[in-house]
Structures are given as structure tokens and as C-alpha cells.
Design an enzyme around this catalytic site. Structure first.
Site, mmCIF file in Angstrom:
data_model
loop_
_atom_site.group_PDB
_atom_site.id
_atom_site.type_symbol
_atom_site.label_atom_id
_atom_site.label_comp_id
_atom_site.label_asym_id
_atom_site.label_seq_id
_atom_site.Cartn_x
_atom_site.Cartn_y
_atom_site.Cartn_z
ATOM 1 N N LYS A 121 -91.864 -50.858 39.533
ATOM 2 C CA LYS A 121 -93.170 -50.532 40.127
ATOM 3 C C LYS A 121 -92.953 -49.924 41.497
ATOM 4 O O LYS A 121 -92.325 -50.529 42.362
ATOM 5 C CB LYS A 121 -94.010 -51.811 40.222
ATOM 6 C CG LYS A 121 -95.371 -51.616 40.863
ATOM 7 C CD LYS A 121 -96.263 -52.830 40.617
ATOM 8 C CE LYS A 121 -97.584 -52.721 41.358
ATOM 9 N NZ LYS A 121 -98.490 -53.833 41.096
ATOM 10 N N ASP A 226 -107.476 -60.344 42.030
ATOM 11 C CA ASP A 226 -107.644 -59.124 41.237
ATOM 12 C C ASP A 226 -107.436 -59.501 39.772
ATOM 13 O O ASP A 226 -106.846 -58.759 39.006
ATOM 14 C CB ASP A 226 -106.619 -58.075 41.682
ATOM 15 C CG ASP A 226 -107.106 -56.656 41.443
ATOM 16 O OD1 ASP A 226 -108.238 -56.496 40.958
ATOM 17 O OD2 ASP A 226 -106.345 -55.718 41.734
#
Ligand code: ADP
Ligand code: MG
Length: 462
Positions: A121, A226
Site C-alpha cells: 500500500k 472508517d
């Protein structure tokens, strides 16, 4: 922005030395003066200018002559520095296709020599592609001491530290492998983001597991912030894995209750809409945790026994400090968790770019420079003070787009010749082998698949 690792293979030691010199200069210069770059790099035979030109052509640097002649790193330049460090550390040897586009990240498959596939990532705080980021931009306008590269590095370090700590406490998260600059390498999850799942065998069980995770996180002193269908991966056996941790906050955060309720609400809403679940008969004992019911049967934040600081030791062990936490919290505060379920986001998910793995045959040795740049770059990872400073607005991608346009013409020829070389090598490699690597090799996610080792071998002939 495309991550073309082909270019990486053609960069020389001097190229990396100059790139690292710019990174070092950015610790206290928004735009690093050209003569300072030359001094830091101190190339044996001179020629920094020529190297700078080459790096500019490949869009690894941005040139700015508005106040004085100088350069700064682009995200691509930063990507290359992180990838090179990972390759030198032996974390992976090849970069494959892009498997995800988050609102603030790009995710790629990477592979080890033995064919094990992992996920990489690359954090991209401040990217303009999603609406949610625009509000952050406005917010940051008042915080000129923050820099996108610095924030992306912090986000990566935070994500890595939390992933490791959560794993150690038995949470279903990817295995955190390594972290450098804005890059996190983790195990590849075999599955799909929940947002892509239209049907479940046991929606109630999955729902209970997910709500149970939010409650258990709170018991450990944390709120994901989130927690929604974009950040929950689910496999064919309906096993749940949570991802995406840079915005997590402590239960002692002043908005903790609101974040907790929002995470819970997201899940209730999604399961209600997607799987037609009705919540009147929801049990008050979710996933073994005793949870009080309020009127709408939601777990209540106040009734959870929370232990703040539970994971502090593990976080510190990964090099994530209080100051890091404060810095990044300033950025996310009032804005945490804004994955949006709009078309814009959905269309960006899992953008594929079917491509084999590009093996990175880099010099495994660290450059033997007087300033030992690579090592300093790594130290930088653990030292927030050494972080980059400067005006975040100067890092915005519109500048990079301008760069891209100017450089496009110059690049076209080089790209063409690189592509030609690549095709030739691939053809030669294929002639020497019976089977051609499967374009769908990603299906063997995480495993030591035979297909992937073929790709590896094939590409290591570079
Ligand atoms: P962002 O912070 O930008 O939202 P995420 O961590 O949520 O980024 O990742 C974006 C997407 O990339 C995910 O929705 C998922 O599809 C994919 N992805 C992320 N991490 C992994 C992983 N470890 N294994 C497989 N896919 C992943
Ligand atoms: Mg996400």
C-alpha cells in the site's frame, strides 16, 4: 499517476543518489536548491545536473524556479525510493498489478522470489481524485507546516504499527510485513471488499462478527473510524478481515462516542440495505460480548468496558510515537472516516491493470556514499523531527499534472524503446518455457502458487 517500475530498473546508482539527496534536502526545504542537491549528492565525477534532468524526465522530481532554481520529490520519486529500500531489504523482488485504489492510497501486488504474493500500500495523502480529500485540503490550508509526503509517511507508519498490534491481539487483519516511508507491505487478503458482495450465505453471522469487532476494538481502547463496507474484506468462506487503519483513534478521543456510533451506524445501514436485514430482533449479546441495547438495538459506547492504552507497548515497538499520533490526529480530526459510498468511489475500486509482475533487478547493495543516504532515509522513518516540512499546497497534484504534460513528449520515445526491449525479453523468455504465466495469477493470492513462481522466474531473466 502510473507506477511504471520499468523505469526503476533503468535508474543508476547516481540517479538514486541524487533522488535521495533531494529527499534529504526536503527535511528543511520545500524546494531544495539545485546547488544543495549537488553538495549532498557529491557525485564522484560530477554531473548532478544531467542526473536531475533524467529524474525530471521520468517525473520523479518536480522543478521549481519561481524563487530560486530547485527541485522537490514527486510521489513517484518517493515511491521509487521506498520500493528500492524494500527490494534491498529483501522484502519483495517484483511489483505486479494494481489491485486497489483507495481514497488516499494505491495498492499493488508484490512478490517474493519464491512466488509468495503480498500487498503493497502506497499512501497518498492529499490526492485530489476523491471528493472527500477536498475538505482535507481546505483544512490543511491553515496548517502550512504539514507536508503531504510527511503525512503519508506518518499514515503508513501508523497503519503498520496498528496492524501489527491488532494482529498480536488476535484481530483479523492482514499480516504486517514491513514499512518504509509511505509504503506498507502486508499479506494479501484472499477476498473482496464487502461493498462488492451482493449475497451472503449467512448475513446474520457476518453482521454479528463485524459488530463484535467494533465492540472488541473499543474494549481494547480503539475506534476504527472508517469501519464500513469498503474496509471490510470477506472471503469465500465468509471470513471477515478488516483493513485500513491510518485514521484509528483512541476511545479517549474527545469525539470517540461520535466515531464509534458512526462505525456502528454504517454497518447497520449497509446490512439493512444490501441484505434486507431488520434489526428489531437483534440480540443484545453480540459475538459473545455483553452489549446493552439502546432504543434502536445498537451497542452503546458508554456500556463498553474500555481499556485505553492497551496497545501502547506494541505501537511504540513499531516506532510509532505519541508525537506521530498527535501530528496525524491534527490532520484527521473532524474529518476521520470519510470513505464515501458514491459512484465516484465505487468506480475507483479495484481498478485493474492486468499485467504480470515486473521483477526489480536492482543492485542489492546500499550505495556506498559518504552520507549513506539509504540508511538515513530509513532512520527518517522513525524520526518525526526529521520529517519533511513545507507547504502542503505546493505538493498538490496539479503541479504534477503540469510536469507530466511537459515531460510527456520527452518520455514518449524512451517509453517506446523500453516497451520494445521489454517485449523482446518477454518473447525470449517465453521461447525458453512451455507455459506462459497466467494473466489471472492473482487468483492464487497469498499462496506460493506455481503460476506466480513461473512469472518470477520468467522475469528474473531481465
Ligand atoms: P484507503 O486507505 O485508500 O481506503 P485501503 O487500505 O482501504 O485504502 O485499500 C483500498 C483497497 O485495496 C481495498 O478496498 C481493497 O480492495 C484493496 N486492498 C487493500 N489492502 C489489501 C490487502 N491486504 N489484500 C488485498 N486487497 C487489499
Ligand atoms: Mg479504505
Amino acid at each position: 499517476m502510473k507506477l511504471d517500475v520499468d523505469v526503476l530498473r533503468y535508474l543508476s546508482k547516481d540517479d538514486f543518489r541524487v533522488l535521495t539527496a533531494v529527499e534529504m534536502g526536503m527535511r528543511n526545504h520545500e524546494i531544495v536548491p539545485s546547488d544543495l542537491i549537488d553538495r549532498i549528492a557529491s557525485l564522484k565525477h560530477g554531473g548532478t545536473y544531467k542526473v536531475l534532468k533524467n529524474l525530471l524526465k521520468h517525473k520523479l522530481l518536480h522543478h521549481d524556479s519561481s524563487k530560486y532554481d530547485g527541485f522537490r520529490l514527486t510521489y513517484l520519486g518517493y515511491d521509487f525510493l521506498a520500493i528500492k529500500t524494500m527490494v534491498n531489504r529483501g522484502v519483495f523482488t517484483a511489483v505486479g498489478r494494481q489491485i486497489g485504489v483507495g481514497k488516499e492510497s494505491d495498492i499493488f501486488e508484490v512478490a517474493r522470489e519464491d512466488g509468495t504474493v503480498m500487498a503493497m500500500k502506497l499512501h497518498r495523502l492529499g490526492r485530489t481524485s476523491f471528493r472527500a480529500v477536498k475538505s482535507k485540503r481546505d483544512y490543511l490550508r491553515h496548517r502550512s507546516s504539514y507536508n503531504w509526503l510527511y503525512l503519508s509517511r506518518l499514515a503508513a507508519l501508523k497503519e503498520f504499527a496498528f496492524m501489527k498490534a491488532l494482529e498480536e491481539h488476535g484481530f483479523p487483519v492482514p499480516n504486517a510485513v514491513d514499512c518504509n516511508r509511505h509504503c506498507v507491505v502486508m499479506s494479501l487478503i484472499q477476498g473482496y471488499p464487502l461493498v462488492q458482495v451482493k449475497q451472503l450465505q449467512n448475513p446474520e453471522t457476518v453482521f454479528d462478527t463485524i459488530i463484535g469487532l467494533i465492540v472488541r476494538l473499543a474494549e481494547h481502547g480503539l475506534i476504527h473510524c472508517d469501519f464500513n463496507e469498503f474496509n471490510i474484506m470477506i472471503d469465500d468462506d465468509e471470513k471477515v478481515t478488516m483493513i485500513d487503519f491510518p485514521q484509528m483513534v483512541s476511545v479517549s478521543h474527545r469525539n470517540a462516542q461520535m466515531y464509534f456510533d458512526r462505525d456502528i451506524e454504517c454497518i447497520f445501514k449497509f446490512f439493512g440495505k444490501r441484505f434486507n436485514m431488520s434489526f428489531e430482533e437483534q440480540s443484545d449479546d453480540i459475538d459473545g460480548s455483553e452489549v446493552d441495547e439502546d432504543e434502536s438495538s445498537r451497542p452503546s459506547f458508554s456500556s463498553i468496558t474500555k481499556t485505553a492504552g492497551f496497545l501502547d507497548k506494541e505501537l511504540a515497538a513499531s516506532g510509532f510515537t505519541r508525537k506521530d499520533q498527535d501530528d496525524i490526529e491534527k490532520f484527521i480530526e473532524g474529518d476521520a472516516g470519510d470513505d464515501v459510498s458514491d459512484d465516484e468511489h465505487e468506480s475507483g475500486l479495484c481498478q485493474t491493470n492486468i499485467k504480470g509482475f515486473d521483477s526489480l533487478h536492482l543492485d542489492q547493495k546500499e550505495p556506498t556514499s559518504s552520507c549513506n543516504e539509504e540508511e538515513q532515509g530509513d532512520e527518517n522513518q522513525h524520526s518525526p523531527e526529521a520529517g519533511l516540512t513545507g507547504n502542503p499546497e505546493s505538493q498538490n497534484s496539479s503541479n504534477e499534472e503540469e510536469d507530466n504534460q511537459n515531460a510527456d513528449e520527452n518520455d514518449a520515445e524512451l517509453m517506446k524503446s523500453l516497451a520494445k526491449q521489454r517485449r523482446r525479453t518477454m518473447a525470449a523468455a517465453r521461447r525458453g518455457r512451455k507455459s506462459v504465466a497466467s494473466r489471472n495469477s492473482y487468483k492464487d493470492k497469498g499462496g506460493k502458487s506455481s503460476n506466480n513462481s513461473k512469472i518470477q522466474k520468467q522475469l528474473s531473466s531481465w
